[in-house]
Write a protein that holds these residues in place. Sequence first.
Motif, PDB file in Angstrom:
ATOM      1  N   VAL A   1       0.727  -1.221   0.124  1.00 24.31           N
ATOM      2  CA  VAL A   1       0.122  -0.158   0.146  1.00 24.31           C
ATOM      3  C   VAL A   1       0.514   1.261  -0.127  1.00 24.31           C
ATOM      4  O   VAL A   1       0.638   2.208  -0.682  1.00 24.31           O
ATOM      5  CB  VAL A   1      -0.930   0.036   1.106  1.00 24.31           C
ATOM      6  N   SER A   2       1.817   1.455   0.790  1.00 23.79           N
ATOM      7  CA  SER A   2       2.679   2.462   0.800  1.00 23.79           C
ATOM      8  C   SER A   2       3.330   2.761  -0.434  1.00 23.79           C
ATOM      9  O   SER A   2       3.633   3.734  -0.982  1.00 23.79           O
ATOM     10  CB  SER A   2       3.822   2.093   1.918  1.00 23.79           C
ATOM     11  N   GLU A   3       3.927   1.526  -1.154  1.00 22.62           N
ATOM     12  CA  GLU A   3       4.637   1.667  -2.479  1.00 22.62           C
ATOM     13  C   GLU A   3       3.609   2.307  -3.548  1.00 22.62           C
ATOM     14  O   GLU A   3       3.755   3.182  -4.280  1.00 22.62           O
ATOM     15  CB  GLU A   3       4.932   0.349  -2.948  1.00 22.62           C
ATOM     16  N   ALA A   4       2.178   1.877  -3.318  1.00 23.68           N
ATOM     17  CA  ALA A   4       1.081   2.292  -4.354  1.00 23.68           C
ATOM     18  C   ALA A   4       0.809   3.592  -4.203  1.00 23.68           C
ATOM     19  O   ALA A   4       0.864   4.683  -5.103  1.00 23.68           O
ATOM     20  CB  ALA A   4      -0.072   1.300  -4.151  1.00 23.68           C
ATOM     21  N   CYS A   5       0.800   4.122  -2.979  1.00 27.27           N
ATOM     22  CA  CYS A   5       0.728   5.574  -2.536  1.00 27.27           C
ATOM     23  C   CYS A   5       1.839   6.288  -2.894  1.00 27.27           C
ATOM     24  O   CYS A   5       1.675   7.581  -3.501  1.00 27.27           O
ATOM     25  CB  CYS A   5       0.470   5.880  -1.017  1.00 27.27           C
ATOM     26  N   ARG A   6       3.139   5.890  -2.951  1.00 28.04           N
ATOM     27  CA  ARG A   6       4.143   6.645  -3.422  1.00 28.04           C
ATOM     28  C   ARG A   6       4.293   6.845  -4.926  1.00 28.04           C
ATOM     29  O   ARG A   6       4.856   7.770  -5.276  1.00 28.04           O
ATOM     30  CB  ARG A   6       5.392   5.756  -2.914  1.00 28.04           C
ATOM     31  N   ARG A   7       4.070   5.777  -5.326  1.00 27.29           N
ATOM     32  CA  ARG A   7       3.762   5.927  -6.961  1.00 27.29           C
ATOM     33  C   ARG A   7       2.680   6.726  -7.466  1.00 27.29           C
ATOM     34  O   ARG A   7       2.407   6.955  -8.704  1.00 27.29           O
ATOM     35  CB  ARG A   7       3.630   4.219  -7.466  1.00 27.29           C
ATOM     36  N   GLY A   8       1.873   7.034  -6.580  1.00 26.64           N
ATOM     37  CA  GLY A   8       0.619   7.795  -7.069  1.00 26.64           C
ATOM     38  C   GLY A   8      -0.331   7.241  -7.447  1.00 26.64           C
ATOM     39  O   GLY A   8      -1.413   7.848  -8.031  1.00 26.64           O
ATOM     40  N   GLU A   9      -0.553   6.080  -7.106  1.00 26.27           N
ATOM     41  CA  GLU A   9      -1.883   5.124  -7.596  1.00 26.27           C
ATOM     42  C   GLU A   9      -2.851   5.500  -6.560  1.00 26.27           C
ATOM     43  O   GLU A   9      -2.960   4.476  -5.441  1.00 26.27           O
ATOM     44  CB  GLU A   9      -1.445   3.864  -7.651  1.00 26.27           C
ATOM     45  N   THR A  10      -3.601   6.386  -6.660  1.00 27.11           N
ATOM     46  CA  THR A  10      -4.633   6.836  -5.692  1.00 27.11           C
ATOM     47  C   THR A  10      -5.680   5.878  -5.209  1.00 27.11           C
ATOM     48  O   THR A  10      -5.977   5.783  -4.109  1.00 27.11           O
ATOM     49  CB  THR A  10      -5.243   8.351  -6.046  1.00 27.11           C
ATOM     50  N   GLU A  11      -6.240   5.445  -6.421  1.00 27.69           N
ATOM     51  CA  GLU A  11      -7.459   4.572  -5.867  1.00 27.69           C
ATOM     52  C   GLU A  11      -6.837   3.262  -5.239  1.00 27.69           C
ATOM     53  O   GLU A  11      -7.463   2.832  -4.189  1.00 27.69           O
ATOM     54  CB  GLU A  11      -7.921   4.009  -7.315  1.00 27.69           C
ATOM     55  N   ARG A  12      -5.623   2.855  -5.455  1.00 27.33           N
ATOM     56  CA  ARG A  12      -4.992   1.538  -5.189  1.00 27.33           C
ATOM     57  C   ARG A  12      -4.666   1.942  -3.545  1.00 27.33           C
ATOM     58  O   ARG A  12      -4.681   1.134  -2.770  1.00 27.33           O
ATOM     59  CB  ARG A  12      -3.758   0.918  -5.796  1.00 27.33           C
ATOM     60  N   CYS A  13      -4.114   3.037  -3.407  1.00 30.77           N
ATOM     61  CA  CYS A  13      -3.498   3.711  -2.055  1.00 30.77           C
ATOM     62  C   CYS A  13      -4.788   3.779  -1.119  1.00 30.77           C
ATOM     63  O   CYS A  13      -4.620   3.390   0.012  1.00 30.77           O
ATOM     64  CB  CYS A  13      -2.888   5.037  -2.364  1.00 30.77           C
ATOM     65  N   ARG A  14      -5.930   4.483  -1.556  1.00 33.03           N
ATOM     66  CA  ARG A  14      -7.112   4.422  -0.772  1.00 33.03           C
ATOM     67  C   ARG A  14      -7.783   3.148  -0.376  1.00 33.03           C
ATOM     68  O   ARG A  14      -7.980   3.015   0.837  1.00 33.03           O
ATOM     69  CB  ARG A  14      -8.367   5.454  -1.558  1.00 33.03           C
ATOM     70  N   VAL A  15      -7.713   2.163  -1.063  1.00 33.45           N
ATOM     71  CA  VAL A  15      -8.317   1.021  -0.781  1.00 33.45           C
ATOM     72  C   VAL A  15      -7.346  -0.014  -0.103  1.00 33.45           C
ATOM     73  O   VAL A  15      -7.860  -0.478   0.961  1.00 33.45           O
ATOM     74  CB  VAL A  15      -8.759   0.192  -2.133  1.00 33.45           C
ATOM     75  N   GLY A  16      -6.032   0.289  -0.450  1.00 31.29           N
ATOM     76  CA  GLY A  16      -5.318  -0.415   0.668  1.00 31.29           C
ATOM     77  C   GLY A  16      -5.363   0.089   2.013  1.00 31.29           C
ATOM     78  O   GLY A  16      -5.250  -0.666   3.109  1.00 31.29           O
ATOM     79  N   ARG A  17      -5.484   1.370   2.018  1.00 29.56           N
ATOM     80  CA  ARG A  17      -5.489   2.175   3.567  1.00 29.56           C
ATOM     81  C   ARG A  17      -6.843   1.726   4.382  1.00 29.56           C
ATOM     82  O   ARG A  17      -6.579   1.658   5.516  1.00 29.56           O
ATOM     83  CB  ARG A  17      -5.218   3.629   3.483  1.00 29.56           C
TER      84      ARG A  17
END
Length: 159
Positions: free
Chosen positions: A130-146
Amino acid sequence: MRFTTALLAVLTLSAAGAPAAAEDLAQDPVAELLRGEAGPTDKLIAPDPEAERITAALNAEILARNTLAEQAEAAALKAVEAENSARAAAHARAVAEAEAAHQARLAAHAEMVARQQAEYDRRLALWREVSEACRRGETERCRVGRLALEAEGRAGSRP
């Protein structure tokens, strides 16, 4: 001193009052042996078959009693040895059972630690993903992961 005087008085009275007793002492082979005046004993004392029979019977009875006592002692010793052996076996079983219970507790603990470590490793991997997705800017994946991490955190804190 008093005892010696009394003893001398008794001896004097008995010697004076019983002249026949003094003659009996002179002919008594045992008294002669004690005084050292007797000759060979085979001439003085004739074997008495009745006395020998009684002596043999008494000796046989003593031997039988001794044999019974030895048998009783041996039986008692065997009983004590058997009791000690049973106690030692019971102790060995108790020690083995305690050791088995201890090993079972150790195994259960190791299993629990392994489960906890696996859960920790799984959550850490999810957090990193999730942290890597957020760092790469993948907002939807970051939001769902969080959201997933928050849900797991709430579920993990429940008993």
